[in-house]
Design an enzyme around this catalytic site. Structure first.
Site, short mmCIF file in Angstrom:
data_model
loop_
_atom_site.label_atom_id
_atom_site.label_comp_id
_atom_site.label_asym_id
_atom_site.label_seq_id
_atom_site.Cartn_x
_atom_site.Cartn_y
_atom_site.Cartn_z
N HIS A 118 0.87 -1.20 0.01
CA HIS A 118 0.12 -0.13 -0.07
C HIS A 118 0.71 1.17 0.12
O HIS A 118 0.45 2.30 0.24
CB HIS A 118 -0.99 0.32 1.08
CG HIS A 118 -2.00 -1.01 1.08
ND1 HIS A 118 -2.81 -1.59 2.31
CD2 HIS A 118 -2.45 -1.66 -0.02
CE1 HIS A 118 -3.72 -2.61 1.64
NE2 HIS A 118 -3.38 -2.55 0.49
N CYS A 146 6.74 19.41 -7.13
CA CYS A 146 7.76 18.78 -7.59
C CYS A 146 8.72 19.77 -8.17
O CYS A 146 8.50 20.61 -8.74
CB CYS A 146 7.07 17.74 -8.87
SG CYS A 146 8.47 16.94 -9.56
N CYS A 149 9.12 19.12 -12.14
CA CYS A 149 8.29 19.73 -13.24
C CYS A 149 7.37 20.48 -12.38
O CYS A 149 6.42 21.19 -13.49
CB CYS A 149 7.56 18.37 -13.65
SG CYS A 149 6.20 17.91 -13.02
N ASN A 212 -3.96 -12.35 15.77
CA ASN A 212 -4.77 -11.24 15.87
C ASN A 212 -5.30 -11.07 17.20
O ASN A 212 -5.73 -11.98 18.00
CB ASN A 212 -5.96 -11.24 14.66
CG ASN A 212 -6.53 -9.93 14.44
OD1 ASN A 212 -6.96 -9.13 15.32
ND2 ASN A 212 -6.23 -9.54 13.05
N GLU A 214 -8.37 -10.45 17.47
CA GLU A 214 -9.80 -10.92 17.24
C GLU A 214 -9.84 -12.12 16.24
O GLU A 214 -8.89 -12.12 15.66
CB GLU A 214 -10.78 -9.78 16.93
CG GLU A 214 -10.70 -8.61 18.02
CD GLU A 214 -11.28 -7.47 17.23
OE1 GLU A 214 -11.70 -7.50 15.99
OE2 GLU A 214 -11.63 -6.52 18.17
C1 BJW Z 1 -3.92 -6.38 16.41
C2 BJW Z 1 -3.40 -5.87 17.59
C3 BJW Z 1 -2.20 -6.28 18.13
C4 BJW Z 1 -5.13 -4.65 16.65
N1 BJW Z 1 -1.94 -7.41 17.74
N2 BJW Z 1 -3.55 -7.67 16.26
C5 BJW Z 1 -13.39 -7.20 -3.61
C6 BJW Z 1 -14.49 -7.30 -3.11
C7 BJW Z 1 -14.98 -5.93 -2.28
C8 BJW Z 1 -14.08 -4.80 -2.61
C9 BJW Z 1 -12.98 -4.80 -3.44
C10 BJW Z 1 -12.63 -6.18 -3.80
N3 BJW Z 1 -11.43 -5.85 -4.55
C11 BJW Z 1 -11.18 -4.34 -4.38
C12 BJW Z 1 -11.97 -3.75 -3.49
C13 BJW Z 1 -12.05 -2.43 -3.41
C14 BJW Z 1 -11.22 -2.20 -2.09
C15 BJW Z 1 -11.54 -2.93 -1.05
O1 BJW Z 1 -11.17 -4.00 -0.48
N4 BJW Z 1 -12.57 -2.42 -0.26
C16 BJW Z 1 -13.03 -3.28 0.88
C17 BJW Z 1 -12.96 -2.26 2.19
C18 BJW Z 1 -14.60 -3.41 0.61
N5 BJW Z 1 -9.94 -2.20 -2.64
C19 BJW Z 1 -9.08 -1.32 -3.25
O2 BJW Z 1 -9.44 -0.26 -3.59
C20 BJW Z 1 -7.63 -1.77 -3.46
N6 BJW Z 1 -7.46 -1.62 -4.76
C21 BJW Z 1 -7.74 -2.36 -5.86
O3 BJW Z 1 -8.28 -3.56 -5.47
O4 BJW Z 1 -7.48 -2.03 -7.18
C22 BJW Z 1 -8.03 -2.49 -8.10
C23 BJW Z 1 -9.49 -2.02 -8.19
C24 BJW Z 1 -9.55 -0.85 -8.76
C25 BJW Z 1 -10.70 -0.09 -8.99
C26 BJW Z 1 -11.91 -0.73 -8.30
C27 BJW Z 1 -11.82 -1.93 -7.67
C28 BJW Z 1 -10.42 -2.58 -7.48
C29 BJW Z 1 -6.54 -0.91 -2.87
C30 BJW Z 1 -6.95 -0.96 -1.51
C31 BJW Z 1 -5.86 0.22 -0.59
C32 BJW Z 1 -6.14 0.27 0.87
N7 BJW Z 1 -5.34 1.58 1.34
C33 BJW Z 1 -5.46 1.48 2.83
C34 BJW Z 1 -5.48 3.21 3.30
C35 BJW Z 1 -4.25 3.75 2.99
C36 BJW Z 1 -4.41 5.08 3.78
C37 BJW Z 1 -3.12 5.44 4.31
O5 BJW Z 1 -2.76 4.56 5.15
O6 BJW Z 1 -2.72 6.32 4.34
O7 BJW Z 1 -4.66 0.99 3.33
S1 BJW Z 1 -7.03 1.11 3.22
C38 BJW Z 1 -6.47 0.57 5.01
O8 BJW Z 1 -6.84 -0.50 5.33
C39 BJW Z 1 -4.85 0.62 4.77
C40 BJW Z 1 -4.44 -0.56 5.30
O9 BJW Z 1 -3.33 -1.07 4.96
C41 BJW Z 1 -5.59 -1.49 4.88
C42 BJW Z 1 -5.91 -2.79 5.68
O10 BJW Z 1 -6.25 -2.61 6.99
P1 BJW Z 1 -5.75 -3.54 8.12
O11 BJW Z 1 -4.00 -3.68 8.11
O12 BJW Z 1 -6.01 -4.76 8.10
O13 BJW Z 1 -5.89 -2.69 9.57
P2 BJW Z 1 -7.23 -2.69 10.15
O14 BJW Z 1 -7.35 -1.45 11.08
O15 BJW Z 1 -8.22 -2.92 9.29
O16 BJW Z 1 -7.10 -4.19 11.18
C43 BJW Z 1 -6.34 -4.26 12.37
C44 BJW Z 1 -6.38 -5.53 12.81
O17 BJW Z 1 -5.10 -5.78 13.72
C45 BJW Z 1 -7.61 -5.88 13.28
O18 BJW Z 1 -8.09 -7.01 12.94
C46 BJW Z 1 -7.32 -5.92 14.93
O19 BJW Z 1 -7.96 -6.91 15.84
C47 BJW Z 1 -6.01 -6.23 15.07
N8 BJW Z 1 -4.90 -5.86 16.06
N9 BJW Z 1 -4.04 -4.47 17.64
C48 BJW Z 1 -2.45 -8.33 16.81
N10 BJW Z 1 -1.76 -5.60 19.24
ZN ZN Z 2 7.14 15.92 -11.35
#
Ligand code: BJW
Ligand code: ZN
Length: 238
Positions: A118, A146, A149, A212, A214
């Site tokens: 990401h 930039c 550019c 995790n 949870e």
């Molecule tokens: C602990 C703990 C401890 C806590 N010990 N555990 C198929 C079906 C449906 C939708 C889609 C699909 N395919 C694609 C999509 C669309 C979308 C998507 O998935 N949407 C869903 C939400 C429904 N995906 C995309 O858009 C992706 N692109 C893509 O697929 O391109 C092709 C495409 C193009 C055009 C249209 C459609 C498809 C890109 C996704 C980019 C995600 N970016 C983000 C934000 C960036 C912003 C930033 O950071 O500045 O990245 S979203 C956010 O979530 C961030 C994370 O990397 C990502 C994942 O989250 P993560 O890491 O799982 O965190 P949490 O908070 O959700 O969970 C934390 C976990 O830790 C919890 O379970 C806790 O229990 C646990 N925990 N403390 C152990 N101490």
């Molecule tokens: Zn540039």
């Protein structure tokens, strides 16, 4: 499967792939996205983490990233990051780390064989010429332009609706199909494509272990789901 059995399976594994999410950095004090204290409780993802949001109001988006850069700059890798870097050093040719985190803490811990699928909050990308540069300024003066550019710079982060880099996807796919052990650490398993990675490895025959606080949508498909903090369980397992 017991923790003891899991440890011996890890020790005996030929190739190990690891997928991490925000939960691993939660133990360093970096906020997660979902859950009661997650970022999406106070901020709407569609206002901040989409290309449309940036087009509409780049200053608002950059202010949010400046706030997060400031916060992350004060954080250090924890024992879970360090244990994964150590695991890589012990088996460099048969290890790959896939992280969804943009905080750079795996690299700070010493991990080198990794895909930051990401992006990285310490990199900026030009919306004009697409050049990517490291940038550690905190705060970054707004709006950043930039030097090549003159166009607007954006965070080098994959927002919702944007595709992951082709090269990263290819590399992840290889690492998932080739491993015989996948560790899935601290991810809610709802954001695609990463949410599909456990089932790719499982179908290719790997043993999958989840760590995790949870249960997640993947808990039923994995071989072992361990509940607890990454900073305690990862060093214990490895
Ligand atoms: C602990 C703990 C401890 C806590 N010990 N555990 C198929 C079906 C449906 C939708 C889609 C699909 N395919 C694609 C999509 C669309 C979308 C998507 O998935 N949407 C869903 C939400 C429904 N995906 C995309 O858009 C992706 N692109 C893509 O697929 O391109 C092709 C495409 C193009 C055009 C249209 C459609 C498809 C890109 C996704 C980019 C995600 N970016 C983000 C934000 C960036 C912003 C930033 O950071 O500045 O990245 S979203 C956010 O979530 C961030 C994370 O990397 C990502 C994942 O989250 P993560 O890491 O799982 O965190 P949490 O908070 O959700 O969970 C934390 C976990 O830790 C919890 O379970 C806790 O229990 C646990 N925990 N403390 C152990 N101490
Ligand atoms: Zn540039």
């Amino acid at each position: 499967m017991s923790l003891l059995k899991a440890r011996s399976r890890i020790a005996a594994a030929r190739a190990i792939t690891v997928l991490t999410g925000a939960g691993i950095s939660a133990d360093s004090g970096v906020p997660t996205f979902r859950g009661t204290e997650g970022l999406w409780r106070s901020y709407r993802a569609e206002d901040l983490a989409t290309p449309e949001a940036f087009e509409r109001d780049p200053r608002l988006v950059w202010e949010w990233y400046n706030w997060r850069r400031e916060l992350i700059a004060t954080k250090q890798p924890n024992p879970a990051h360090l244990a994964l870097a150590e695991l890589e050093r012990s088996r460099p040719d048969t290890f790959w780390l896939i992280t969804q985190n943009v905080d750079g803490l795996h690299r700070a811990a010493g991990s080198r064989r990794l895909s930051e699928i990401h992006g990285n909050i310490w990199k900026v990308r030009c919306t004009g010429c697409a050049v990517i540069t490291d940038n550690h300024e905190v705060p970054l003066p707004l709006l950043p332009m930039c030097l090549q550019c003159g166009e607007l710079l954006r965070p080098h982060i994959v927002w919702f609706g944007e595709s992951l880099r082709e090269e990263d996807l290819r590399h992840c796919d290889e690492a998932l199909r080739d491993c015989d052990l996948l560790l899935v650490i601290g991810t809610s398993g709802v954001v695609y494509p990463a949410a599909g990675f456990a089932s790719i490895a499982k179908e290719a025959g790997a043993l999958v272990i989840e760590i995790n606080l949870e249960t997640t949508p993947q808990s039923d498909l994995v071989d072992l789901s361990l509940q607890g903090r990454a900073k305690d369980l990862v060093p214990l397992l490895l």
